[in-house]
Scaffold this motif. Structure first.
Motif, PDB file in Angstrom:
ATOM      1  N   PRO A 101      -6.998  -1.923  -5.990  1.00 36.71           N
ATOM      2  CA  PRO A 101      -6.630  -2.767  -5.376  1.00 36.71           C
ATOM      3  C   PRO A 101      -7.669  -3.610  -4.726  1.00 36.71           C
ATOM      4  O   PRO A 101      -8.299  -3.811  -4.789  1.00 36.71           O
ATOM      5  CB  PRO A 101      -7.041  -1.541  -3.814  1.00 36.71           C
ATOM      6  N   HIS A 119      -5.041  -3.288   3.035  1.00 35.30           N
ATOM      7  CA  HIS A 119      -5.059  -2.873   1.879  1.00 35.30           C
ATOM      8  C   HIS A 119      -3.934  -2.774   0.833  1.00 35.30           C
ATOM      9  O   HIS A 119      -2.561  -2.968   1.459  1.00 35.30           O
ATOM     10  CB  HIS A 119      -6.125  -1.839   1.199  1.00 35.30           C
ATOM     11  N   SER A 173      -8.455  -6.282  -1.004  1.00 36.52           N
ATOM     12  CA  SER A 173      -8.022  -6.072   0.622  1.00 36.52           C
ATOM     13  C   SER A 173      -9.276  -7.329   1.015  1.00 36.52           C
ATOM     14  O   SER A 173      -9.370  -8.546   0.679  1.00 36.52           O
ATOM     15  CB  SER A 173      -9.892  -5.478   0.930  1.00 36.52           C
ATOM     16  N   GLY A 211      -2.045   5.015   1.576  1.00 35.29           N
ATOM     17  CA  GLY A 211      -3.174   4.962   2.478  1.00 35.29           C
ATOM     18  C   GLY A 211      -4.045   5.855   2.093  1.00 35.29           C
ATOM     19  O   GLY A 211      -3.895   7.422   2.740  1.00 35.29           O
ATOM     20  N   ASN A 220       0.508  -1.561   0.065  1.00 30.92           N
ATOM     21  CA  ASN A 220       0.149  -0.094  -0.420  1.00 30.92           C
ATOM     22  C   ASN A 220       0.698   1.586   0.048  1.00 30.92           C
ATOM     23  O   ASN A 220       1.170   1.575   1.128  1.00 30.92           O
ATOM     24  CB  ASN A 220      -0.680  -0.335   1.569  1.00 30.92           C
ATOM     25  N   ARG A 250      -7.163   3.179   2.401  1.00 23.38           N
ATOM     26  CA  ARG A 250      -7.334   1.987   0.653  1.00 23.38           C
ATOM     27  C   ARG A 250      -6.388   2.588   0.443  1.00 23.38           C
ATOM     28  O   ARG A 250      -5.174   4.043   0.049  1.00 23.38           O
ATOM     29  CB  ARG A 250      -8.671   1.667   0.482  1.00 23.38           C
TER      30      ARG A 250
END
Length: 306
Positions: A175, A204, A177, A26, A23, A33
């Motif tokens: 993305p 994520h 998760s 974020g 990530n 995310r």
């Protein structure tokens, strides 16, 4: 402290970044995310990139004003406390005749690399009006001239010569998760087999992505804070090593890489081409390979990341 000679030639630069199951930045307003534009392209904000540059410069031994709490090297928990400490030092050096004045615009860029590079706004509280004796007024008038702390203005703005854009992915990203189990204190005395809801969380990441950011160093703005050629070389070094000592759960070691740093040094203070034309001359493919449009008289220096 910086050299007395400001940057001689305009510089444009670009950094190509590879993301592999991490990530990169974020978004706290979207459940952390990975940042994404409305049309699906990944984004690393300019603020995030400046934070990493500051951290690297700090690791390289430079004095930094905006320190993150994780990387803090002094006892100050706020920018205000750090500034006041520096101001006291400047006042003492003025008394010892080692410094000409306590002027913030002059001293702050010399004191801190990031102020010299990116600029900074120093905000001051407005003094409450009241009856003052003659001696107090004289002291405050002196302070007005040197620091601006007691003036009607509530802030002093310093412009820096280094600007950097947010990094965007070459292709739209998707993305991913996944649900994770967090390490938290549990309250399971009544039923040890029962898990509390706050033990579960989300993580994520971006599976793969190539991001590109662009920047420039302006010679006109380099004159006031006296951002030098050697400062530009330090910045170039910091860009090459952007993700050293940056590992975290979201960005484990090996997941983030500076693929290339592209450095265009013009032959004059104003530059041979506008930054937009220089940046546009770089073509980055989906796998991180690069190509250039020809700019007559201006050749890029291509540097591998660390």
């Amino acid at each position: 402290m910086t050299n007395n000679k400001a940057l001689t030639n305009k510089i444009d630069f670009a950094v190509i970044i590879s993301v592999n199951r991490a990530n990169p930045n974020g978004d706290p307003l979207n459940g952390n995310r990975p940042r994404q534009t409305y049309d699906g392209y990944g984004e690393i904000s300019d603020v995030c990139l400046k934070r990493k540059i500051r951290n690297r410069l700090q690791d390289m031994g430079e004095s930094i004003f905006v320190q993150s709490d994780d990387n803090r090297v002094d006892e100050h928990r706020s920018l205000n406390a750090r500034f006041k400490d520096a101001l006291e030092k400047w006042e003492k050096e003025v008394k010892d005749k080692k410094r000409e004045s306590t002027d913030t615009r002059s001293n702050a860029p010399k004191e801190w690399f990031d102020v010299r590079a990116f600029g900074q706004v120093f905000a001051f509280k407005e003094k409450k009006a009241g009856k003052k004796d003659k001696k107090t007024k004289e002291i405050e008038n002196d302070a007005d001239e040197s620091t601006g702390e007691n003036s009607d203005a509530v802030s002093i703005g310093i412009r820096g010569p280094v600007t950097i854009q947010s990094a965007f992915s070459v292709d739209p990203i998707t993305p991913e998760s996944l649900q994770i189990i967090k390490s938290v204190n549990l309250e399971t005395e009544q039923n040890p087999d029962k898990k509390a809801s706050d033990t579960m969380g989300m993580k994520h990441r971006v599976d793969k992505g190539i991001y590109v950011t662009y920047g420039a160093i302006n010679t006109q703005l380099a004159k006031k804070p006296i951002f030098s050629d050697s400062d530009a070389e330090k910045l170039k070094k910091a860009l090459q090593t952007l993700f050293v000592n940056d590992a975290s759960s979201a960005r484990p070691e090996g997941s983030m890489e500076v693929v290339k740093v592209i450095w265009w040094k013009h032959n004059s203070p104003c530059g041979q081409y506008a930054s937009v034309k220089v940046h546009r001359s770089l073509k980055v493919s989906k796998d991180g390979n690069i190509d250039f449009d020809n700019l007559d008289g201006l050749s890029p220096e291509v540097i591998d990341g660390f």
